[in-house]
Design a protein around this motif. Structure first.
Motif, PDB file in Angstrom:
ATOM      1  N   UNK A 121      36.092  34.391  44.072  1.00 24.89           N
ATOM      2  CA  UNK A 121      35.634  35.569  43.333  1.00 24.89           C
ATOM      3  C   UNK A 121      36.588  35.863  42.194  1.00 24.89           C
ATOM      4  N   UNK A 122      36.020  36.151  41.012  1.00 17.82           N
ATOM      5  CA  UNK A 122      36.800  36.545  39.838  1.00 17.82           C
ATOM      6  C   UNK A 122      36.213  37.851  39.303  1.00 17.82           C
ATOM      7  N   UNK A 123      37.081  38.833  39.030  1.00 17.37           N
ATOM      8  CA  UNK A 123      36.617  40.140  38.565  1.00 17.37           C
ATOM      9  C   UNK A 123      37.471  40.607  37.399  1.00 17.37           C
ATOM     10  N   UNK A 124      36.781  41.089  36.345  1.00 13.28           N
ATOM     11  CA  UNK A 124      37.460  41.819  35.275  1.00 13.28           C
ATOM     12  C   UNK A 124      36.800  43.186  35.205  1.00 13.28           C
ATOM     13  N   UNK A 125      37.454  44.245  35.724  1.00 17.25           N
ATOM     14  CA  UNK A 125      36.779  45.540  35.862  1.00 17.25           C
ATOM     15  C   UNK A 125      36.588  46.299  34.562  1.00 17.25           C
ATOM     16  N   UNK A 126      37.312  45.959  33.520  1.00 16.10           N
ATOM     17  CA  UNK A 126      37.169  46.661  32.250  1.00 16.10           C
ATOM     18  C   UNK A 126      37.881  45.846  31.169  1.00 16.10           C
ATOM     19  N   UNK A 142      32.903  42.501  34.550  1.00 13.24           N
ATOM     20  CA  UNK A 142      32.531  41.082  34.560  1.00 13.24           C
ATOM     21  C   UNK A 142      32.893  40.520  35.931  1.00 13.24           C
ATOM     22  N   UNK A 143      31.944  39.857  36.567  1.00 15.51           N
ATOM     23  CA  UNK A 143      32.150  39.318  37.916  1.00 15.51           C
ATOM     24  C   UNK A 143      31.572  37.908  37.992  1.00 15.51           C
ATOM     25  N   UNK A 144      32.325  37.021  38.626  1.00 14.72           N
ATOM     26  CA  UNK A 144      31.800  35.702  39.003  1.00 14.72           C
ATOM     27  C   UNK A 144      32.152  35.500  40.478  1.00 14.72           C
ATOM     28  N   UNK A 145      31.142  35.456  41.321  1.00 15.69           N
ATOM     29  CA  UNK A 145      31.348  35.357  42.770  1.00 15.69           C
ATOM     30  C   UNK A 145      30.599  34.136  43.288  1.00 15.69           C
TER      31      UNK A 145
END
Length: 698
Positions: free
Chosen positions: A522-527, A562-565
């Motif tokens: 999982x990769x997350x960029x919350x803002x 932005x999310x890539x799961x």
């Protein structure tokens, strides 16, 4: 007159009388009883008989009894086929034996059907000093061995033919007496070590050579070690004046293939090989190749050279003040090795002032960089060319599981600075333990300009197929640190990023383990912020995006989330969620990454949030190998809207082709908090509060 005459007569008599002679020697047996005299006489006769016996005795009569006694003690056949000669009349008696054979233990034939005799000697001659022997010191004036043929064998279960009797884990190091003249003529040696996987076949000679400082003792070995050339030479001072209580200096030079070891030191008490110290220098193409020489499992590395002080005290070897280079990285520290255990144990504390990051890849079998100024062996350069030709990233070097199972270790490594082009990497730290075939990297930590990648890796080499578990987290990192700078010196995207990968795979290489992996990523960029031009192009907004790019506009729009799961099953990463919510475009995607074939296949579709005059509903595709993916457009989806050619033509001849591309901005903001909660709980550790949109820059 009477008295005078008497006196005269007395004097005359005294003058003319003969003087008494010397007293006869006293009889030592006077006063002894008859039985005592008989006993002493018998003893003297026995001594005389022994002397006569020793003079005329044929020592060959003892060959059979000596051979049978030795066979019983060594648990294998021992034969003295030639003469046995003894010269006892000296304070340094001498013994010579010809045609000695020592057979193999019973189990040897089942391991090597061509094992033959363990030892064959044409002649051995040895002399010992009697007087020092009475003081507990063994000094041999000379030891000469003619044409020895020695075949040493160790089976995979650890049984060795040089171990006599029951094997002992606490066997002491070899201790030889002080030898003042040592000669080996035309020796042959074969060492077949099935545990360490080493096979040496060669010759051994030892002799005194005339020269400066009264000559030098030289011991030489030549041959092949695992089919690579091997040459070893040990030289020391003259042996003539050697004593057990005075250190004996020596030099050594060993070359095995591309590996070279040089030493300058001394044996503390000659020749107790369990106690010595020396300045040691080791250089070669790969530290892993030292296994054939020292029996230790060391990592694969680029070419190296290290020096330090080696001290042996019984079963412990200390390599103190180690320093040098491995590849393009410096290395320093201390380590020690304990032998005499079920498995050797190595403990080390190592540090680099500057780590060249590609050198670290060698630990998992990856070839280092081979460009200008980079250090790599000839074999590693070939591997690098193959990697580039096949466009494969994950190394396929086979893990040597037998070696991993054969030793234990505890290693701490720190790199103060890191040279890593295209990566904002600043520091590296690794703590490694290896116990009974299980290797743990815990923690493994990479410090970036912003953020850290920390986690652990566990490799169990005990099963027939090794199993690897990986769990790593990226926290507090920044997207801009990983995105190349644009030609105008600005970043295309900014913002925090975090990630987690939790995988389990089986296989004896990195590639095979990845190809069978199961787990999640999982990769997350919350803002954050993104160039509006690129955000528009996520929706393939040809007019807005291209105009902004061509005008080099620095206008930005927020990234709300932005999310890539991904789910990972049997080496295939399949997307659950791929979403990028920006101020102007909501982009969604789907796709796979195949860790076996190392290829990716993604499709991204974007919807504009605002009415746009020109809008191409053309999905973006990302396909191809990891190392060279290609970005394209799925043109087939644009056919109903005039096709790609017409769309591109609209840039120069707009009005006729504009209407089919008008969009009313039906896409809405993505529910970032909801998307994060939908991402796997074991995924990136993101709090909902972190998804608050950043303020839009005016």
């Amino acid at each position: 007159m009477g008295s005078t005459g008497a006196t005269i007569l007395s004097t005359a008599d005294a003058t003319t009388a003969p003087s008494p002679g010397p007293k006869p020697p006293r009889n030592p047996f006077r006063g002894l009883s008859r039985s005592a005299k008989i006993g002493i006489g018998s003893a003297l006769a026995l001594v005389a008989a022994i002397i006569i016996f020793l003079v005329i005795f044929d020592w060959n009569w003892l060959r059979g009894p000596i051979g049978r006694f030795a066979s019983a003690q060594l648990q294998r056949e021992v034969v003295i086929a030639g003469d046995l000669r003894v010269h006892p009349w000296s304070f340094s008696p001498k013994v010579e034996a010809y045609g000695i054979r020592i057979g193999q233990p019973a189990w040897a034939k089942s391991v090597d059907k061509d094992a033959g005799q363990m030892v064959q000697l044409q002649r051995i001659a040895v002399q010992v000093k009697v007087l020092p022997l009475l003081r507990g010191q063994v000094i041999l004036p000379f030891l000469v061995v003619d044409k020895p043929d020695v075949r040493l064998l160790r089976a995979k279960d650890g049984k060795a033919n040089w171990t006599f009797g029951a094997p002992r884990k606490d066997a002491k190091p070899l201790k030889l007496p002080a030898i003042q003249r040592f000669v080996i003529n035309d020796g042959k040696l074969r060492v077949d070590d099935r545990v360490g996987g080493a096979l040496f076949v060669g010759s051994v000679n030892a002799q005194e050579r005339a020269g400066e400082r009264g000559g030098r003792f030289v011991l030489e070995g030549k041959g092949s070690l695992n089919r690579s050339g091997f040459v070893a030479q040990v030289t020391g001072g003259p042996l003539l004046n050697i004593t057990p209580d005075r250190p004996y200096p020596f030099d050594a030079d060993v070359r095995a293939g591309s590996t070279r070891i040089t030493a300058n030191g001394s044996i503390t008490r000659p020749f107790d090989l369990g106690r010595f110290e020396t300045q040691l220098s080791i250089a070669g193409a790969d530290l892993n190749r030292l296994h054939d020489l020292i029996g230790l499992t060391l990592p694969n590395t680029p070419p190296y050279k290290v020096t330090g002080k080696l001290v042996r005290k019984g079963q412990r070897f200390d390599f103190e003040k180690l320093s040098g280079r491995i590849g393009d990285s410096d290395i320093r520290g201390d380590l020690f090795v304990l032998t005499g255990r079920e498995r050797p144990y190595l403990e080390a504390d190592l540090r680099s002032r500057r780590l060249d990051f590609d050198d670290l890849g060698s630990l998992v079998g990856a070839a280092p960089a081979t460009g200008k100024g980079e250090t790599a062996s000839a074999g590693q350069k070939v591997e690098a060319r193959q990697r580039d030709a096949t466009q494969r990233l994950l190394p396929d070097a086979t893990l040597q599981v037998d070696r991993v199972r054969a030793m234990d270790a505890k290693v701490s490594y720190r790199a103060d600075t890191v040279n890593a082009p295209n990566l904002p990497l600043r520091k590296v730290s690794l703590d490694l333990t290896l116990d009974k075939g299980v290797l743990n990297l815990d923690p493994i930590a990479f410090t970036f300009s912003h953020g850290d990648l920390k986690g652990k890796v566990r490799l169990d080499a005990n099963p027939a197929v090794p199993k690897t578990d990986l769990d790593v987290r990226l926290t507090n990192a920044r997207l801009e640190d990983f995105i190349p700078i644009m030609s105008d010196g600005k970043r295309a995207i900014e913002g925090p990023v975090m990630a987690r990968a939790k995988l389990t795979g089986t296989g004896n290489s990195v590639h095979r383990a990845a190809a069978s992996a199961n787990g999640s990523v999982t990769v997350v960029s919350p803002r954050g912020q993104i160039r509006q031009a690129f955000a528009e192009l996520l929706g393939v907004n040809a007019s807005k995006g291209l105009i902004l790019l061509l005008s080099k506009s620095e206008k930005e729009t927020p990234v709300r989330c932005a999310i890539a799961d991904f789910d990972v099953k049997n080496g295939v990463m399949t997307s659950n969620q791929i979403v990028a919510d920006t101020g102007v475009v909501l982009a969604r995607g789907r796709g796979t990454i195949n860790l076996d074939t190392e290829r990716m296949n993604f499709r991204i579709e974007g919807d504009s949030k605002k009415p746009r005059l020109l809008r191409l509903f053309v999905p973006i595709t990302i396909e191809g190998p990891f190392m060279a993916p290609k970005i394209g457009l799925d043109a087939s989806k644009a056919v109903g809207q005039g096709g790609i050619a017409a769309a591109l033509g609209s840039l120069v001849n707009p009005l006729a082709a504009l209407l089919p591309f008008i969009t009313t901005g039906e896409a809405k903001d993505a529910d970032c908090a909801g998307l994060v909660s939908e991402a796997r709980q074991q995924g990136a550790p993101v709090k909902t509060s972190q998804t608050t949109p950043a303020k839009v820059k005016k």
